[in-house]
Design an enzyme around this catalytic site. Structure first.
Site, PDB file in Angstrom:
ATOM      1  N   ARG A   1      30.173  41.592  45.155  1.00 65.02           N
ATOM      2  CA  ARG A   1      30.353  43.003  45.700  1.00 65.02           C
ATOM      3  C   ARG A   1      31.240  43.857  45.193  1.00 65.02           C
ATOM      4  NH1 ARG A   1      30.926  38.972  49.510  1.00 65.02           N
ATOM      5  NH2 ARG A   1      29.458  38.759  51.378  1.00 65.02           N
ATOM      6  N   ILE A   2      32.193  43.647  44.693  1.00 66.74           N
ATOM      7  CA  ILE A   2      33.189  44.431  43.958  1.00 66.74           C
ATOM      8  C   ILE A   2      32.944  44.826  42.355  1.00 66.74           C
ATOM      9  CG2 ILE A   2      35.707  44.911  43.231  1.00 66.74           C
ATOM     10  CD1 ILE A   2      36.576  43.331  45.651  1.00 66.74           C
TER      11      ILE A   2
ATOM     12  N   ASP B   1      27.874  36.789  34.788  1.00 68.56           N
ATOM     13  CA  ASP B   1      28.036  35.997  36.140  1.00 68.56           C
ATOM     14  C   ASP B   1      27.029  34.883  36.052  1.00 68.56           C
ATOM     15  OD1 ASP B   1      28.370  35.010  38.829  1.00 68.56           O
ATOM     16  OD2 ASP B   1      29.102  36.830  39.185  1.00 68.56           O
TER      17      ASP B   1
ATOM     18  N   ALA C   1      41.299  41.247  39.685  1.00 64.26           N
ATOM     19  CA  ALA C   1      41.159  40.249  40.497  1.00 64.26           C
ATOM     20  C   ALA C   1      42.205  39.291  40.759  1.00 64.26           C
ATOM     21  CB  ALA C   1      39.942  39.426  39.784  1.00 64.26           C
ATOM     22  N   ARG C   2      42.452  38.469  40.065  1.00 61.91           N
ATOM     23  CA  ARG C   2      43.568  37.302  40.079  1.00 61.91           C
ATOM     24  C   ARG C   2      44.264  37.112  38.885  1.00 61.91           C
ATOM     25  NH1 ARG C   2      42.832  38.129  44.714  1.00 61.91           N
ATOM     26  NH2 ARG C   2      42.745  36.815  46.443  1.00 61.91           N
TER      27      ARG C   2
ATOM     28  N   ASP D   1      46.467  44.709  37.728  1.00 62.19           N
ATOM     29  CA  ASP D   1      47.081  44.771  39.106  1.00 62.19           C
ATOM     30  C   ASP D   1      47.574  43.360  39.635  1.00 62.19           C
ATOM     31  OD1 ASP D   1      47.655  46.248  41.488  1.00 62.19           O
ATOM     32  OD2 ASP D   1      45.871  45.042  42.435  1.00 62.19           O
TER      33      ASP D   1
ATOM     34  N   GLU E   1      53.238  36.763  40.756  1.00 67.29           N
ATOM     35  CA  GLU E   1      52.790  38.185  41.233  1.00 67.29           C
ATOM     36  C   GLU E   1      53.671  39.215  40.802  1.00 67.29           C
ATOM     37  OE1 GLU E   1      50.420  38.176  45.076  1.00 67.29           O
ATOM     38  OE2 GLU E   1      50.246  39.097  43.181  1.00 67.29           O
TER      39      GLU E   1
ATOM     40  N   HIS F   1      49.876  44.404  42.587  1.00 74.75           N
ATOM     41  CA  HIS F   1      48.472  43.894  43.492  1.00 74.75           C
ATOM     42  C   HIS F   1      48.414  44.689  44.604  1.00 74.75           C
ATOM     43  CE1 HIS F   1      47.016  39.873  44.809  1.00 74.75           C
ATOM     44  NE2 HIS F   1      46.071  40.801  45.068  1.00 74.75           N
TER      45      HIS F   1
END
Length: 354
Positions: A185-186, A205, A266-267, A291, A296, A318
């Site tokens: 989606r993103i 992907d 993302a992560r 981000d 973190e 984040h």
């Protein structure tokens, strides 16, 4: 019935402590037959233990959910709502047999552990599309910030070093190619926003059909290395899974052309920060924006701290998902999903993961 929110960031008061009065929206949706409680947490501490571990204060900017205290709060709960709190086998054991649903306030489900929930017959769901506009906009902002060297210029001018050519000369994006890792989606939202700026948009992907990418005006690329080789800039929108942990490392970055840019919203664990640092040192990468980090707060990592000292790096804390609208939407949809299970005896509308 009891719903326990383990670590809701929206519930913190000015002192960084949970304020029960802030859950008025949740109480309105869940109804009078459901009580809303907060687990033991506070600002400025780490949310995520491994099984059996105790969590103590850290500087990662997350939230604390201390083992025994959390388990005690979870016992007898009919539903649990987590944010950064980790679902562990001990937590699932504490939830048995009363808990019927665990909801994750966010897009990812890496800390939701649907495999563990399934063993106890507990529904699990996240909200995968509440912040697509925010994250895709943040991604484009970071990338264009790198392209135009906005942050470098900002620091130079504030440091009384005004100069048109200082900080480097940008390139023309309309002649460049941007690649997207992960076309969910993103990723699709980012593609739409990137197309006016770049000549060509590619995507990798393995779980998305080439025909679907083509319908979005995006060219599919079969491998990650080829994506880096063909792109002048790459943005990451993949989910964190055992398969993608450390996905972007030395091998992928080694295929990038000199002067490439990399953006991660993302992560943190998708990207090997040491490999990024090396690629910046050699000029393989001309810029990196992120981000997200692991841990973190990048200040908690010696390697990530080296990135923070560089002019060719842009970071944020984040918050790509964050807006007043996205936060309210997420809260409403989480409460509605929990109500569906507890009150309406139906699967959560956002989808059943466990």
């Amino acid at each position: 019935m009891r719903v326990v929110y383990t670590d809701p960031a929206w519930a913190l008061d000015a002192r960084g402590r949970p304020d029960p009065s802030r859950a008025d929206l949740e109480r309105g949706i869940l109804g009078p037959e459901v009580s809303v409680e907060f687990g033991p947490f506070e600002s400025g501490t780490d949310p995520g233990p491994a099984d059996g571990a105790q969590v103590g204060p850290s500087a990662d900017g997350g939230f604390v959910t201390c083992g025994d205290q959390l388990f005690e709060a979870a016992r007898g709960a009919d539903a649990l709502v987590i944010y950064r709190c980790q679902v562990t086998s001990e937590l699932v054991e504490a939830l048995r047999p009363s808990c019927r649903v665990v909801a994750r306030s966010g897009v990812g489900f890496d800390n939701l552990r649907p495999d563990l929930l399934a063993t106890a017959g507990i529904y699990g769901f996240n909200v995968p599309d509440y912040c697509g506009d925010e994250v895709s906009t943040h991604t484009v902002a970071l990338l264009l910030g790198l392209e135009r060297q906005i942050c470098v210029q900002d620091r130079l001018v504030r440091d009384n070093r005004w100069g048109i050519h200082r900080g480097g000369i940008p390139r023309r994006t309309a002649e460049r190619t941007v690649g997207i890792v992960g076309f969910g989606r993103i990723g699709r939202a980012s593609a739409r926003k990137l197309q006016p700026f770049y000549h060509r948009v590619l995507a990798h992907d393995p779980y998305v059909a080439a025909d679907l990418m083509a319908s979005h005006g995006v060219a599919p690329v079969p491998s990650l290395r080829e994506l880096f080789a063909r792109s002048d800039a790459v943005v990451i929108h993949a989910a964190l899974t055992p398969e993608t942990d450390g996905l972007v490392g030395a091998a992928a970055l080694g295929a990038a052309g000199p002067g490439s840019l990399l953006v991660n919203t993302a992560r943190g664990r998708l990207v090997d920060t040491k490999a990024v640092l090396d690629a910046l040192d050699t000029g393989q990468l001309a810029g990196f924006a992120s981000d997200v980090f692991a841990p973190e707060d990048p200040n908690a990592s010696p390697t990530a701290r080296k990135l923070l000292a560089r002019n060719d790096v842009i970071v944020s804390s984040h918050r790509a998902f964050l807006s007043a609208e996205s936060e309210l939407s997420l809260r409403r949809r989480i409460a509605a999903g929990v109500r569906a299970v507890l009150v309406d005896d139906a699967p959560p509308p956002e989808g059943r993961l466990a």
